[in-house]
Design a protein around this motif. Structure first.
Motif, PDB file in Angstrom:
ATOM      1  N   GLY A  28      50.517  40.666  20.302  1.00 35.64           N
ATOM      2  CA  GLY A  28      51.546  39.845  20.932  1.00 35.64           C
ATOM      3  C   GLY A  28      51.942  40.332  22.313  1.00 35.64           C
ATOM      4  N   VAL A  29      51.420  41.474  22.743  1.00 37.67           N
ATOM      5  CA  VAL A  29      51.769  42.018  24.043  1.00 37.67           C
ATOM      6  C   VAL A  29      51.060  41.215  25.122  1.00 37.67           C
ATOM      7  CG1 VAL A  29      51.575  44.060  25.529  1.00 37.67           C
ATOM      8  CG2 VAL A  29      52.136  44.313  23.106  1.00 37.67           C
ATOM      9  N   SER A  30      51.812  40.830  26.169  1.00 33.80           N
ATOM     10  CA  SER A  30      51.209  40.035  27.235  1.00 33.80           C
ATOM     11  C   SER A  30      50.340  40.910  28.132  1.00 33.80           C
ATOM     12  CB  SER A  30      52.288  39.356  28.069  1.00 33.80           C
ATOM     13  OG  SER A  30      53.085  40.327  28.698  1.00 33.80           O
ATOM     14  N   MET A  31      49.453  40.263  28.851  1.00 33.52           N
ATOM     15  CA  MET A  31      48.561  40.972  29.762  1.00 33.52           C
ATOM     16  C   MET A  31      49.366  41.581  30.906  1.00 33.52           C
ATOM     17  SD  MET A  31      45.456  40.656  28.679  1.00 33.52           S
ATOM     18  CE  MET A  31      44.449  40.927  30.108  1.00 33.52           C
ATOM     19  N   ARG A  32      48.785  42.573  31.525  1.00 29.31           N
ATOM     20  CA  ARG A  32      49.420  43.216  32.670  1.00 29.31           C
ATOM     21  C   ARG A  32      49.582  42.190  33.782  1.00 29.31           C
ATOM     22  NH1 ARG A  32      47.048  46.439  37.214  1.00 29.31           N
ATOM     23  NH2 ARG A  32      45.153  45.416  36.539  1.00 29.31           N
ATOM     24  N   LYS A  33      50.743  42.178  34.382  1.00 22.87           N
ATOM     25  CA  LYS A  33      51.029  41.224  35.445  1.00 22.87           C
ATOM     26  C   LYS A  33      50.557  41.783  36.785  1.00 22.87           C
ATOM     27  CE  LYS A  33      54.555  37.964  36.203  1.00 22.87           C
ATOM     28  NZ  LYS A  33      55.659  37.307  35.677  1.00 22.87           N
ATOM     29  N   PHE A  34      49.953  40.937  37.601  1.00 19.60           N
ATOM     30  CA  PHE A  34      49.498  41.363  38.912  1.00 19.60           C
ATOM     31  C   PHE A  34      50.679  41.381  39.867  1.00 19.60           C
ATOM     32  CE2 PHE A  34      45.679  39.726  36.954  1.00 19.60           C
ATOM     33  CZ  PHE A  34      44.757  40.705  37.287  1.00 19.60           C
ATOM     34  N   ARG A  35      50.710  42.348  40.746  1.00 19.72           N
ATOM     35  CA  ARG A  35      51.768  42.482  41.739  1.00 19.72           C
ATOM     36  C   ARG A  35      51.160  42.678  43.112  1.00 19.72           C
ATOM     37  NH1 ARG A  35      56.004  40.175  40.348  1.00 19.72           N
ATOM     38  NH2 ARG A  35      56.700  40.697  38.297  1.00 19.72           N
ATOM     39  N   CYS A  36      51.827  42.114  44.111  1.00 19.24           N
ATOM     40  CA  CYS A  36      51.394  42.282  45.495  1.00 19.24           C
ATOM     41  C   CYS A  36      51.884  43.624  46.018  1.00 19.24           C
ATOM     42  CB  CYS A  36      51.976  41.171  46.369  1.00 19.24           C
ATOM     43  SG  CYS A  36      51.469  39.511  45.894  1.00 19.24           S
ATOM     44  N   VAL A  37      51.002  44.362  46.654  1.00 16.55           N
ATOM     45  CA  VAL A  37      51.396  45.607  47.300  1.00 16.55           C
ATOM     46  C   VAL A  37      51.072  45.579  48.791  1.00 16.55           C
ATOM     47  CG1 VAL A  37      51.346  47.082  45.260  1.00 16.55           C
ATOM     48  CG2 VAL A  37      49.255  46.722  46.573  1.00 16.55           C
ATOM     49  N   ASN A  38      50.213  44.651  49.193  1.00 19.95           N
ATOM     50  CA  ASN A  38      49.960  44.439  50.615  1.00 19.95           C
ATOM     51  C   ASN A  38      49.699  42.940  50.833  1.00 19.95           C
ATOM     52  OD1 ASN A  38      47.368  44.161  49.650  1.00 19.95           O
ATOM     53  ND2 ASN A  38      46.682  46.117  50.440  1.00 19.95           N
ATOM     54  N   LEU A  39      49.852  42.488  52.066  1.00 20.49           N
ATOM     55  CA  LEU A  39      49.776  41.062  52.371  1.00 20.49           C
ATOM     56  C   LEU A  39      48.590  40.748  53.255  1.00 20.49           C
ATOM     57  CD1 LEU A  39      53.554  40.447  53.177  1.00 20.49           C
ATOM     58  CD2 LEU A  39      52.380  40.134  51.010  1.00 20.49           C
ATOM     59  N   SER A  40      47.976  39.600  52.977  1.00 19.84           N
ATOM     60  CA  SER A  40      46.897  39.109  53.825  1.00 19.84           C
ATOM     61  C   SER A  40      47.521  38.442  55.055  1.00 19.84           C
ATOM     62  CB  SER A  40      46.063  38.083  53.061  1.00 19.84           C
ATOM     63  OG  SER A  40      45.126  37.482  53.924  1.00 19.84           O
ATOM     64  N   THR A  41      46.877  38.602  56.190  1.00 15.15           N
ATOM     65  CA  THR A  41      47.370  37.971  57.414  1.00 15.15           C
ATOM     66  C   THR A  41      46.613  36.685  57.719  1.00 15.15           C
ATOM     67  OG1 THR A  41      45.866  39.343  58.710  1.00 15.15           O
ATOM     68  CG2 THR A  41      48.112  40.154  58.414  1.00 15.15           C
ATOM     69  N   LYS A  42      45.576  36.385  56.937  1.00 13.56           N
ATOM     70  CA  LYS A  42      44.765  35.189  57.146  1.00 13.56           C
ATOM     71  C   LYS A  42      45.467  33.945  56.628  1.00 13.56           C
ATOM     72  CE  LYS A  42      39.821  35.749  57.156  1.00 13.56           C
ATOM     73  NZ  LYS A  42      38.632  35.709  56.336  1.00 13.56           N
ATOM     74  N   GLN A  43      45.312  32.834  57.352  1.00 13.41           N
ATOM     75  CA  GLN A  43      45.806  31.559  56.848  1.00 13.41           C
ATOM     76  C   GLN A  43      44.750  30.985  55.908  1.00 13.41           C
ATOM     77  OE1 GLN A  43      47.376  28.808  59.703  1.00 13.41           O
ATOM     78  NE2 GLN A  43      47.261  27.077  58.305  1.00 13.41           N
ATOM     79  N   LEU A  44      45.182  30.568  54.734  1.00  9.45           N
ATOM     80  CA  LEU A  44      44.261  30.059  53.726  1.00  9.45           C
ATOM     81  C   LEU A  44      44.149  28.545  53.809  1.00  9.45           C
ATOM     82  CD1 LEU A  44      45.657  32.180  50.761  1.00  9.45           C
ATOM     83  CD2 LEU A  44      43.756  32.740  52.274  1.00  9.45           C
ATOM     84  N   ASN A  45      43.057  28.007  53.281  1.00 11.54           N
ATOM     85  CA  ASN A  45      42.878  26.565  53.198  1.00 11.54           C
ATOM     86  C   ASN A  45      43.759  26.047  52.056  1.00 11.54           C
ATOM     87  OD1 ASN A  45      42.032  23.934  52.883  1.00 11.54           O
ATOM     88  ND2 ASN A  45      39.853  24.420  52.958  1.00 11.54           N
ATOM     89  N   ILE A  46      44.748  25.261  52.392  1.00  9.54           N
ATOM     90  CA  ILE A  46      45.732  24.784  51.412  1.00  9.54           C
ATOM     91  C   ILE A  46      45.071  23.986  50.299  1.00  9.54           C
ATOM     92  CG2 ILE A  46      47.740  23.282  51.118  1.00  9.54           C
ATOM     93  CD1 ILE A  46      48.695  24.167  53.873  1.00  9.54           C
ATOM     94  N   MET A  63      52.178  34.982  45.914  1.00  7.04           N
ATOM     95  CA  MET A  63      50.818  35.201  45.448  1.00  7.04           C
ATOM     96  C   MET A  63      50.210  33.838  45.123  1.00  7.04           C
ATOM     97  SD  MET A  63      49.290  37.162  42.092  1.00  7.04           S
ATOM     98  CE  MET A  63      50.350  38.542  42.281  1.00  7.04           C
ATOM     99  N   PHE A  64      49.254  33.427  45.922  1.00  3.68           N
ATOM    100  CA  PHE A  64      48.539  32.172  45.674  1.00  3.68           C
ATOM    101  C   PHE A  64      47.339  32.453  44.780  1.00  3.68           C
ATOM    102  CE2 PHE A  64      50.441  30.758  49.791  1.00  3.68           C
ATOM    103  CZ  PHE A  64      51.080  29.634  49.304  1.00  3.68           C
TER     104      PHE A  64
END
Length: 97
Positions: A28-46, A63-64
């Protein structure tokens, strides 16, 4: 002799119960949650973005998740990020109508 057999059976059933309980709790334990520790500077295709999650700790980020399942962290203050979040929200709302 009878008391000895009863004690062994009691320990056996206690062991089975313990293994079953522990196994049930860990599944019943949920999976480890991902966390942001650094940011991308690139613009992504929406158009390639299907989901987002807002995070405030350890850093303020969005986090996209892309259509391929890739997670990318970006600065939430950028205009294109806010536009992408609004489009994803609009797609979600259209699905639920």
């Amino acid at each position: 002799m009878k008391l000895h057999t009863t004690a062994i059976l009691l320990l056996f059933w206690l062991g089975i119960f313990t293994v079953h309980t522990v196994k049930g709790n860990t599944s019943g334990v949920s999976m480890r949650k991902f966390r942001c520790v650094n940011l991308s500077t690139k613009q992504l295709n929406i158009q390639n973005l299907i989901n987002y999650e807002r995070q405030r700790v350890p850093i303020d980020a969005v986090m996209f998740t892309t259509a391929r399942g890739i997670r990318i962290c970006v600065n939430p203050d950028q205009k294109w990020v806010q536009t992408a979040m609004k489009r994803i929200d609009a797609r979600r709302a259209a699905k639920h109508k």
